[in-house]
Write a protein that holds these residues in place. Structure first.
Motif, PDB file in Angstrom:
ATOM      1  N   GLY A  29       1.582  -2.850  -8.012  1.00  0.00           N
ATOM      2  CA  GLY A  29       1.648  -2.916  -6.555  1.00  0.00           C
ATOM      3  C   GLY A  29       2.003  -1.610  -5.881  1.00  0.00           C
ATOM      4  O   GLY A  29       2.525  -1.622  -4.769  1.00  0.00           O
ATOM      5  N   MET A  30       1.736  -0.497  -6.532  1.00  0.00           N
ATOM      6  CA  MET A  30       2.081   0.799  -5.949  1.00  0.00           C
ATOM      7  C   MET A  30       0.863   1.412  -5.273  1.00  0.00           C
ATOM      8  O   MET A  30      -0.245   1.362  -5.801  1.00  0.00           O
ATOM      9  CB  MET A  30       2.629   1.741  -7.014  1.00  0.00           C
ATOM     10  N   SER A  31       1.086   2.000  -4.100  1.00  0.00           N
ATOM     11  CA  SER A  31       0.011   2.605  -3.328  1.00  0.00           C
ATOM     12  C   SER A  31       0.493   3.912  -2.738  1.00  0.00           C
ATOM     13  O   SER A  31       1.684   4.090  -2.482  1.00  0.00           O
ATOM     14  CB  SER A  31      -0.452   1.658  -2.214  1.00  0.00           C
ATOM     15  N   ALA A  32      -0.446   4.813  -2.501  1.00  0.00           N
ATOM     16  CA  ALA A  32      -0.098   6.147  -2.015  1.00  0.00           C
ATOM     17  C   ALA A  32      -0.294   6.263  -0.508  1.00  0.00           C
ATOM     18  O   ALA A  32      -1.085   5.537   0.090  1.00  0.00           O
ATOM     19  CB  ALA A  32      -0.952   7.192  -2.731  1.00  0.00           C
ATOM     20  N   TRP A  33       0.467   7.183   0.091  1.00  0.00           N
ATOM     21  CA  TRP A  33       0.357   7.437   1.518  1.00  0.00           C
ATOM     22  C   TRP A  33       0.697   8.892   1.790  1.00  0.00           C
ATOM     23  O   TRP A  33       1.344   9.567   0.968  1.00  0.00           O
ATOM     24  CB  TRP A  33       1.309   6.545   2.317  1.00  0.00           C
ATOM     25  N   SER A  34       0.286   9.378   2.937  1.00  0.00           N
ATOM     26  CA  SER A  34       0.683  10.721   3.375  1.00  0.00           C
ATOM     27  C   SER A  34       0.711  10.754   4.894  1.00  0.00           C
ATOM     28  O   SER A  34       0.051   9.954   5.556  1.00  0.00           O
ATOM     29  CB  SER A  34      -0.275  11.791   2.832  1.00  0.00           C
ATOM     30  N   CYS A  35       1.495  11.673   5.426  1.00  0.00           N
ATOM     31  CA  CYS A  35       1.590  11.857   6.878  1.00  0.00           C
ATOM     32  C   CYS A  35       1.603  13.345   7.191  1.00  0.00           C
ATOM     33  O   CYS A  35       2.494  14.077   6.724  1.00  0.00           O
ATOM     34  CB  CYS A  35       2.858  11.186   7.414  1.00  0.00           C
ATOM     35  N   ASP A  36       0.615  13.803   7.946  1.00  0.00           N
ATOM     36  CA  ASP A  36       0.568  15.189   8.412  1.00  0.00           C
ATOM     37  C   ASP A  36       1.517  15.328   9.596  1.00  0.00           C
ATOM     38  O   ASP A  36       1.376  14.623  10.608  1.00  0.00           O
ATOM     39  CB  ASP A  36      -0.858  15.559   8.824  1.00  0.00           C
ATOM     40  N   LEU A  37       2.524  16.189   9.483  1.00  0.00           N
ATOM     41  CA  LEU A  37       3.561  16.258  10.509  1.00  0.00           C
ATOM     42  C   LEU A  37       3.072  16.882  11.810  1.00  0.00           C
ATOM     43  O   LEU A  37       3.605  16.569  12.876  1.00  0.00           O
ATOM     44  CB  LEU A  37       4.768  17.033   9.974  1.00  0.00           C
ATOM     45  N   ALA A  38       2.077  17.742  11.749  1.00  0.00           N
ATOM     46  CA  ALA A  38       1.586  18.370  12.983  1.00  0.00           C
ATOM     47  C   ALA A  38       0.860  17.361  13.861  1.00  0.00           C
ATOM     48  O   ALA A  38       1.056  17.318  15.081  1.00  0.00           O
ATOM     49  CB  ALA A  38       0.672  19.539  12.639  1.00  0.00           C
ATOM     50  N   SER A  39       0.036  16.528  13.255  1.00  0.00           N
ATOM     51  CA  SER A  39      -0.764  15.559  14.023  1.00  0.00           C
ATOM     52  C   SER A  39      -0.241  14.135  13.918  1.00  0.00           C
ATOM     53  O   SER A  39      -0.678  13.267  14.668  1.00  0.00           O
ATOM     54  CB  SER A  39      -2.210  15.591  13.530  1.00  0.00           C
ATOM     55  N   GLU A  40       0.704  13.901  12.969  1.00  0.00           N
ATOM     56  CA  GLU A  40       1.217  12.568  12.630  1.00  0.00           C
ATOM     57  C   GLU A  40       0.101  11.629  12.174  1.00  0.00           C
ATOM     58  O   GLU A  40       0.227  10.405  12.251  1.00  0.00           O
ATOM     59  CB  GLU A  40       1.996  11.937  13.794  1.00  0.00           C
ATOM     60  N   ALA A  41      -0.994  12.207  11.680  1.00  0.00           N
ATOM     61  CA  ALA A  41      -2.088  11.397  11.134  1.00  0.00           C
ATOM     62  C   ALA A  41      -1.660  10.837   9.782  1.00  0.00           C
ATOM     63  O   ALA A  41      -1.070  11.533   8.959  1.00  0.00           O
ATOM     64  CB  ALA A  41      -3.341  12.247  10.982  1.00  0.00           C
ATOM     65  N   LEU A  42      -1.991   9.573   9.558  1.00  0.00           N
ATOM     66  CA  LEU A  42      -1.630   8.891   8.324  1.00  0.00           C
ATOM     67  C   LEU A  42      -2.857   8.715   7.439  1.00  0.00           C
ATOM     68  O   LEU A  42      -3.974   8.515   7.925  1.00  0.00           O
ATOM     69  CB  LEU A  42      -1.043   7.511   8.624  1.00  0.00           C
ATOM     70  N   GLU A  43      -2.622   8.771   6.141  1.00  0.00           N
ATOM     71  CA  GLU A  43      -3.635   8.407   5.164  1.00  0.00           C
ATOM     72  C   GLU A  43      -3.007   7.422   4.198  1.00  0.00           C
ATOM     73  O   GLU A  43      -1.923   7.668   3.664  1.00  0.00           O
ATOM     74  CB  GLU A  43      -4.145   9.643   4.411  1.00  0.00           C
ATOM     75  N   TRP A  44      -3.690   6.275   3.978  1.00  0.00           N
ATOM     76  CA  TRP A  44      -3.178   5.223   3.107  1.00  0.00           C
ATOM     77  C   TRP A  44      -4.243   4.843   2.078  1.00  0.00           C
ATOM     78  O   TRP A  44      -5.438   4.833   2.379  1.00  0.00           O
ATOM     79  CB  TRP A  44      -2.854   3.954   3.905  1.00  0.00           C
ATOM     80  N   THR A  45      -3.795   4.474   0.900  1.00  0.00           N
ATOM     81  CA  THR A  45      -4.679   3.792  -0.037  1.00  0.00           C
ATOM     82  C   THR A  45      -4.688   2.305   0.325  1.00  0.00           C
ATOM     83  O   THR A  45      -3.833   1.845   1.090  1.00  0.00           O
ATOM     84  CB  THR A  45      -4.216   4.000  -1.491  1.00  0.00           C
ATOM     85  N   PRO A  46      -5.644   1.529  -0.183  1.00  0.00           N
ATOM     86  CA  PRO A  46      -5.795   0.131   0.269  1.00  0.00           C
ATOM     87  C   PRO A  46      -4.529  -0.714   0.160  1.00  0.00           C
ATOM     88  O   PRO A  46      -4.293  -1.591   1.007  1.00  0.00           O
ATOM     89  CB  PRO A  46      -6.902  -0.408  -0.639  1.00  0.00           C
ATOM     90  N   GLY A  47      -3.708  -0.481  -0.857  1.00  0.00           N
ATOM     91  CA  GLY A  47      -2.522  -1.301  -1.030  1.00  0.00           C
ATOM     92  C   GLY A  47      -1.537  -1.214   0.114  1.00  0.00           C
ATOM     93  O   GLY A  47      -0.840  -2.194   0.420  1.00  0.00           O
TER      94      GLY A  47
END
Length: 303
Positions: A29-47
């Motif tokens: 049940g582990m999934s990856a994520w990231s957040c760009d601090l300049a734009s606060e844009a998020l990227e998520w894997t499906p989980g």
């Protein structure tokens, strides 16, 4: 133990197959994520979408997802996030969220920072759905802290949530008084109707205590037929005593058991918190025994 020869041994190679890594992470049940601090844009894997109860095509901004955190978890996450960006450093926590449909979920959040030219530019990490683990843990905690017969707190919980509270603590400051209750002639009930009837009387009395004092900080069964109620420090002592006396009539009643009406009464001792929890308990206990000596359905207040 049999050791392999050098010819039989093989070198362990680094795993670089991204799809295989993702599939393995999904098993737990582990999934990856990231957040760009300049734009606060998020990227998520499906989980991560699944954890938050969102469709992958949902249009949202970071503040929309932050709003899904329950208040206590949101405050903790924002505090840890700010600290990680300032330091820079990593953090991990368990957070509760409420999906848009209303379902509560728990997740384990791990985050690290990526630094460029001395500045934190990105947060990234893993999120894991731990809802079932938390539910199992809550079940175990309830078994450990709650009385099986009444469903109220048990002696161990009374110890940790009242007697062990340090003087001057915020939690203790919210408690204004301690009331102890003891069923009158409980031995006579057991002798006449049996222990099953006695257990029924204890269970019904505990239920009525909880219903009579819904705003209590704690209602616990601390002995065979002895109960404790930690009353909130929301009114003055005189008003609290009057309110308690008005409510006591709700506790004196009949218990129906196998087509028999068993009358139950009680004695009660009340002590206001002016010092340590142990001192309040001793004072309420002494007042309880004065009440028992004075007759049935009596309340005495510690001097």
């Amino acid at each position: 133990m049999h050791l392999q020869t050098d010819r039989q041994r093989s070198t362990i190679r680094p795993l670089t197959d991204g799809n295989l890594v993702a599939q393995a992470a999904a098993l737990v049940g582990m999934s990856a994520w990231s957040c760009d601090l300049a734009s606060e844009a998020l990227e998520w894997t499906p989980g991560v979408f699944d954890i938050f109860g969102l469709d992958a095509g949902t249009r949202f901004e970071r503040q929309d997802t932050v709003a899904l955190y329950c208040e206590e978890s949101r405050e903790a996450m924002l505090r840890l996030r700010a600290g990680a960006i300032e330091t820079p450093s990593a953090f991990s926590m368990e957070a509760q969220i409420r999906q848009p449909g209303g379902e509560l979920r728990w997740m384990r959040l791990a985050a690290r920072t990526r630094v460029e030219n001395g500045r934190v530019v990105q947060l990234y990490g893993m999120k894991q759905d731990i809802t079932q683990d938390r539910l199992r843990w809550e079940d175990l905690r309830r078994l450990a802290e709650n009385d099986a017969l009444t469903g109220l707190g048990n002696r161990a919980r009374f110890q940790s949530e009242f007697l062990d509270l340090p003087e001057g603590s915020e939690r203790l400051a919210r408690i204004g008084a301690l009331a102890l209750f003891d069923l009158d002639d409980f031995k006579g009930i057991n002798d006449r109707w049996g222990h099953a009837a006695g257990d029924t009387c204890i269970a019904r009395f505990g239920q009525r205590l909880a219903e009579t004092f819904p705003n209590a900080a704690l209602v616990a069964r601390i002995g065979g037929d002895e109960f404790a109620v930690a009353l909130p420090a929301t009114v003055r002592p005189a008003a609290l005593e009057m309110a308690m006396r008005r409510r006591l009539g709700r506790l004196v009643t009949q218990v129906e058991w196998q087509e028999t009406s068993i009358p139950i009464g009680f004695s009660a001792g009340l002590a206001f918190l002016t010092g340590s929890p142990e001192a309040a308990f001793a004072a309420a206990d002494a007042a309880l025994y004065r009440a028992k000596r004075s007759g049935r359905n009596a309340l005495r207040v510690a001097a």
